[in-house]
Design a protein around this motif. Structure first.
Motif, short mmCIF file in Angstrom:
data_model
loop_
_atom_site.label_atom_id
_atom_site.label_comp_id
_atom_site.label_asym_id
_atom_site.label_seq_id
_atom_site.Cartn_x
_atom_site.Cartn_y
_atom_site.Cartn_z
N ASN A 367 0.84 -1.20 -0.05
CA ASN A 367 0.05 -0.17 0.03
C ASN A 367 1.02 1.27 -0.14
OD1 ASN A 367 -2.11 1.71 0.36
ND2 ASN A 367 -2.62 1.47 2.45
N ILE A 372 -5.15 1.24 6.35
CA ILE A 372 -6.81 1.38 5.96
C ILE A 372 -7.52 0.85 6.90
CG2 ILE A 372 -8.31 0.96 3.94
CD1 ILE A 372 -5.98 0.59 1.79
N ILE A 437 -10.42 -4.06 -0.81
CA ILE A 437 -9.60 -2.84 -0.66
C ILE A 437 -8.66 -2.98 -1.86
CG2 ILE A 437 -7.75 -1.81 0.77
CD1 ILE A 437 -9.34 -2.54 3.26
N ASP A 441 -8.65 0.58 -4.03
CA ASP A 441 -7.83 1.61 -3.50
C ASP A 441 -6.52 1.70 -4.42
OD1 ASP A 441 -5.75 3.22 -2.31
OD2 ASP A 441 -6.20 2.14 -0.31
N GLU A 459 -10.57 3.43 -7.87
CA GLU A 459 -11.26 4.26 -6.89
C GLU A 459 -12.66 4.51 -7.48
OE1 GLU A 459 -9.46 7.69 -5.98
OE2 GLU A 459 -8.81 8.32 -7.97
#
Length: 662
Positions: A367, A372, A437, A441, A459
């Motif tokens: 990430n 998150i 995610i 993301d 997104e």
């Protein structure tokens, strides 16, 4: 989107299978008993006949007949189920009614198990399937069809609920051992050992059990792989422990505590598109804690519980660490869930009211942003009522997702009782699935395509929504079960993957070309039917059969959904040959399907294949049971299309084992 060759619509397998099942209804007229109790469909007790859903149950006796290493092995012969080697190296996933494993919700005692955020989809859900010690299972309930009205997201395809063994008042203990040996190829031997103890710590007050299990499976090599340097099945070493305590406060209340821990280590030599052969090492530790209060009061029952799950994954694949400058991936996912439920009769209505709060926390070295955290909350209501011969179940759930707002999932189902043994059932329901995610993301970057590309979240993704319908009939008595169910699911905004040229976050390039990212596929439809039948010819001989036809397509392009065979059929026979000796024979047909080939940048049709398995179980003494047999008796192999992407079917395999219960 990758190209897909035009598929000709194959003719259905003969509908005479139905003709072989339904005339049996005239054979038996005994009233039905509550066989194979099911609670997952409504969170209240039903039989397979009366449950307002398409359900199947795997019992402890079923699990003991064949070597079962994870949930996929346990449910592979059920109607509507397809076990797909979605990734190579021996990993598996559970697909229900032609849908991807992401649409199968996995539960343990009604609580979700989930490492979805820690693992990208290429890893399937094999780590979750392997997280439960098979020795701890009392039964498995499989619900085919949407259940978002009770369980929320991810239940578009259905639910697999594992019911674990409860502590017993009397003292029990035992050990078991199993050994598997592939008769061809290189190595691949597997050893599995388990033990349990259960009993009262304080008589009539405090009950407890402890179950431990370990598996050691060597890597298996095969001449069917694209290179002799890679593994057809990876090396696995697993160790797990599960323990529970039940404190009986009084005749109305109990407090249940359960703890589990598992280490799951994998190692294999992978193919990096045929020009490199990196060693892939993944080590997962999973711990879970649950605390539940159950109450049985005048006129209603209550349940309040808290569940905690912590997943740590170390990913040291050379194809990834080399491209990351030697860094390996560390992932931690933590799930906190608090829920409560009340069930009560109000006149002739059985009402179930519940709520849920869930927090997911993710820390990932892939990430590019911060850690998150996502919160979700839900409220659901269900009403079961009877109008003469018609039993009706109405339900709805409201979910509020921190990132995607609210979703409303209603469901209506009816069971019309033609007699005590024969019903017509069907219903309609809406369901949804929020992006993970990793899918959504844009700061989440992962190397994929065997090193050819990277995956980056999108997104702009929207949640998937689905409307599902089913209608059929089911008959059940002490000797016969038979039924047919037609189903259709229309999915809007299905999340799929595509290759793009470039990804930017806040104006900065975060990945170079090519990039694999996700997008919403507007319209997908899965439709088909399931046939099933079980019949006891005598007290010694039982026959089993089921067939599933499933057509999964993009409605805009008419292209088939990959990794989704249209035809799956199972035949089985159980024979108590001697008072102490039982034999079982299982045949499975898997029809043609499309697989994606990264090297050729397209999807190609792979042909059908068959497997035949033979098992034997001998009750040597009251305490000692011996078992053995052969899997893939005919040494079936998949075709060149499957072998080109290293989807290898393990050849003829011998298995032997024993269980000793005190």
């Amino acid at each position: 989107m990758p190209s897909v060759r035009t598929i000709s619509r194959p003719r259905h397998l003969p509908l005479t299978l139905l003709g072989a099942l339904l005339p049996m209804l005239a054979i038996a007229s005994e009233p039905v008993t509550l066989q194979n109790e099911v609670i997952t469909a409504t969170q209240t007790a039903h039989s397979e006949l009366s449950a307002p859903a398409s359900v199947s149950v795997v019992t402890r006796d079923d699990l003991d007949k064949l070597p079962v290493y994870n949930l996929a092995d346990a449910v592979k012969y059920l109607p509507g189920v397809y076990i797909s080697p979605s990734s190579t190296y021996g990993r598996k996933e559970i697909r229900l009614r032609g849908m991807d494993s992401d649409y199968t919700l996995l539960l343990v005692n009604g609580r979700r198990i989930n490492s979805r955020e820690a693992l990208v989809s290429n890893y399937a859900n094999d780590f979750d399937l392997s997280s439960i010690p098979m020795a701890a299972i009392e039964r498995i309930e499989v619900i085919r069809g949407p259940m978002s009205s009770l369980y929320g997201a991810d239940a578009i395809g259905g639910v697999v609920n594992v019911i674990l063994c409860k502590p017993t008042a009397d003292t029990r203990a035992g050990i078991a051992y199993g050994y598997e040996h592939p008769t061809e190829g290189d190595s691949g031997d597997s050893h599995k050992t388990s033990g349990y103890i259960s009993g009262a710590l304080i008589e009539d007050k405090l009950l407890g059990n402890l179950i431990v299990e370990g598996t050691d499976q060597a890597a298996w090599g095969s001449d069917q792989t694209t290179s002799p340097l890679i593994d057809a099945a990876e090396k696995r070493q697993n160790a797990s422990a599960y323990g529970s305590l039940s404190w009986l406060l009084d005749e109305r209340q109990s407090i249940d505590l359960d703890l589990s821990y598992r280490e799951d280590d994998r190692k294999g030599t992978w193919s990096n598109s045929g020009f490199a052969f990196p060693t892939n090492v993944q080590e997962m530790e999973r711990s879970a804690f649950g605390l539940t209060h159950n109450g049985s009061w005048d006129g209603f029952n209550s349940r309040v519980r808290y569940y905690y799950e912590d997943v740590d994954l170390m990913d040291d694949s050379e194809v990834m660490t080399d491209l990351r400058g030697g860094r390996f991936s560390n992932v931690n996912q933590t799930n906190h869930t608090v829920d409560g439920q009340v069930t009560a009769f109000l006149g002739n209505h059985l009402l179930t009211l519940g709520s849920e709060l869930r927090r997911t926390e993710l820390s990932h070295s892939n990430n590019l942003g911060s850690e998150i955290e996502i919160d979700q909350q839900a409220l659901y209501l269900q009403d079961e009522l009877s109008l003469g011969q018609l039993d009706i179940t109405l339900g709805a759930r409201w979910d509020d997702h921190e990132s995607y707002g609210t979703e409303f999932s209603p469901r209506a189902y009816g069971v019309y009782n033609l007699s005590d043994s024969w019903v017509i059932k069907g219903g309609v329901g809406k369901s949804f699935k929020a992006p993970s995610i990793a899918q959504s993301d844009p700061t989440y970057v992962e190397i994929a395509c065997r090193g050819y590309c990277v995956t980056v979240g999108n997104e702009d993704l929207k949640p998937e929504t689905a409307t599902s319908y089913e209608l059929g009939t089911f008959y059940q008595n002490d000797r016969l079960q038979a039924g047919i169910m037609f189903f259709q699911t229309d999915i809007e905004d299905m999340i799929s993957t595509e290759t793009t040229r470039l990804i930017r976050v806040n104006g900065q390039i975060v990945a170079a070309d090519p990039v694999l990212t996700t997008y919403n596929q507007p319209h997908v439809r899965i439709k088909g039917y399931e046939l099933q039948g079980n019949y006891l010819l005598s007290d010694r001989i039982g026959l089993r059969a089921n067939y599933t036809y499933s057509d999964a397509r993009d409605r805009d392009t008419d292209e088939p959904i990959r990794n989704s065979p249209q035809h799956i059929a199972n035949l089985g026979a159980d024979w108590q040959a001697l008072p102490k000796l039982g034999l079982n024979l299982d045949y499975q047909y898997t029809g043609s399907q499309y697989l994606y080939d990264v090297a050729r940048s397209g999807a190609f049709e792979t042909g059908a294949f068959h497997t035949l398995s033979l098992g034997a179980r001998y009750q040597a003494t009251k305490q000692l049971t011996l078992n053995g047999g052969l899997n893939n008796l005919t040494n079936e192999k998949r075709d060149e299309v499957a072998q080109a992407v290293d989807n290898i079917l393990m050849g003829r395999t011998l298995f032997v084992g024993f269980a000793y219960d005190i």
